[in-house]
Design an enzyme around this catalytic site. Structure first.
Site, PDB file in Angstrom:
ATOM      1  CE  LYS B 102      -2.864   2.963   2.745  1.00 58.73           C
ATOM      2  NZ  LYS B 102      -3.700   3.241   3.907  1.00 58.73           N
ATOM      3  CB  ALA B 189      -8.183   7.724   4.183  1.00 54.04           C
ATOM      4  N   GLY B 190     -11.022   8.232   5.511  1.00 54.09           N
ATOM      5  CA  GLY B 190     -12.095   9.202   5.629  1.00 54.09           C
ATOM      6  C   GLY B 190     -13.401   8.655   6.170  1.00 54.09           C
ATOM      7  CG  ASN B 211      -6.141   1.672  11.355  1.00 53.67           C
ATOM      8  OD1 ASN B 211      -5.620   0.568  11.326  1.00 53.67           O
ATOM      9  ND2 ASN B 211      -6.067   2.437  12.425  1.00 53.67           N
ATOM     10  CB  THR B 212      -9.130   6.094  12.438  1.00 56.35           C
ATOM     11  OG1 THR B 212      -7.752   6.212  12.103  1.00 56.35           O
ATOM     12  CG2 THR B 212      -9.403   6.891  13.696  1.00 56.35           C
TER      13      THR B 212
END
Lengths: 83, 261
Positions: B102, B189-190, B211-212
């Site tokens: 990645k 992401a986001g 992830n987050t």
């Protein structure tokens, strides 16, 4: 395990002091070691890391044959959590 | 699923889940492992970092990833130049079991937006070195096309800044990227919550990476499960084909035969 961070340099007639840069910090060895010996000494499982010796990647098969000597730079990396 | 779907295949490798999850920011490795199981994902991202020489007591991340079930995708997170990213990718390949990466080349610390010029260059180099490159990129269809031309195996446009949880900020760009792209599109992401994943998939994304949104949730294991269903729901809705949007109402019930008229 012996104290890794304050590793005393051994001076004797048989070997010269060996100072390497290990993951960005100075690190002293009694004598030149192979990558495999260095990993063993650091208690690092060689199957889970990648090693750079003087900015060149060392293949796992070459760990035993690659000698780390005075002034050399070694990077040892592994996987950590990330996104 | 009630409708036939093409397998989710990148560079000849097929994945069961269209959800890709991270391994960072979990309260513990044990919680991470449970969240991974709940997510149904079969690809996880990891970062490549220096081994802590003075403290070897910390347990290894890989002890908590079932590598017989999970494909490991090393990232180049934190790299700010082509050289750094290429070097990190090479180390990740040696530490791991595959030639996949990645690819991140970050251009700015506050936004973590990609440096797309360096990203295209790094993609070209790593493809030449035999890597399967999945670049994290801006939600820009032209950059995505350049990455594809450089040999990227998939393109991974951001929905919003990394870790922001803002959701898909430019819905139209994601749709255009999907329309333009001949390689899989993974929104990376986001995502903040389940509906964000669903929106990404409804737009036609082939997968979602996060992830987050899971690791940072109050209950990461529950959120992981929510994401599993959200991605499946979005995919199914995309395949089912939504109705066109209209300005005014169209009655669902017959307009004839009303009582008392």
């Amino acid at each position: 395990m012996s104290s890794l961070s304050s590793n005393p340099v051994q001076y004797n007639s048989a070997s010269q002091p060996v100072r390497i840069t290990l993951n960005g910090d100075p690190y002293d060895l009694d004598q030149p070691l192979s990558v495999q010996e260095l990993l063993d000494r650091l208690n690092i499982d060689s199957r889970r890391v990648a090693v750079e010796h003087n900015k060149v990647i060392v293949k796992r098969a070459a760990f035993a044959a690659t000698l780390v000597g005075d002034g050399d730079t070694v990077e040892i990396v592994n996987f950590v959590g990330g996104g | 699923m009630a409708i036939a779907d093409a397998p989710f295949t990148i560079a000849g490798r097929t994945f069961k889940s269209r959800l890709i999850v991270g391994t960072g920011k979990y309260a513990s490795h044990a919680v991470m492992a449970q969240a991974h199981a709940a997510s149904g994902a079969d690809m996880v991202t990891v970062a490549v970092r220096r081994v802590n020489i003075s403290d070897r007591s910390r347990e290894s991340l890989l002890d908590y990833i079932d590598t017989s079930r999970m494909f490991i995708l090393p990232n180049t997170a934190g790299c700010y130049s082509t050289d750094e990213a290429v070097r990190t990718a090479m180390l990740g390949r040696e530490a791991g079991l595959s030639n996949w990466v990645k690819l991140e080349v970050i251009g700015d610390e506050r936004t973590l937006f990609p440096d797309n010029e360096a990203l295209v260059e790094a993609t070209r180099i790593l493809v030449r070195e035999g890597f399967v490159v999945l670049p994290y990129t801006s939600d820009d269809p032209i950059v995505c096309r350049k990455l594809e031309d450089a040999g990227a195996a998939a393109v991974m446009p951001l929905g919003a800044p990394i870790g922001s949880g803002l959701g898909i900020q430019n819905v139209n760009n994601i749709r255009i990227i999907r329309e333009f792209s001949r390689v899989p599109v993974i929104v990376d992401a986001g995502v903040g919550t389940a509906s964000d994943s669903t929106i990404a998939m409804e737009l036609g994304a082939d997968g979602v990476l996060m992830n987050t949104a899971i690791a940072g949730a109050q209950e990461p294991i529950a959120m992981a499960e929510a994401m599993k269903y959200a991605v499946m729901a979005g995919r199914l809705a995309y395949l089912a084909g939504r109705i066109p949007k209209k300005m005014y109402a169209t009655a669902s019930s017959p307009v004839e035969g009303l009582v008392g008229r």
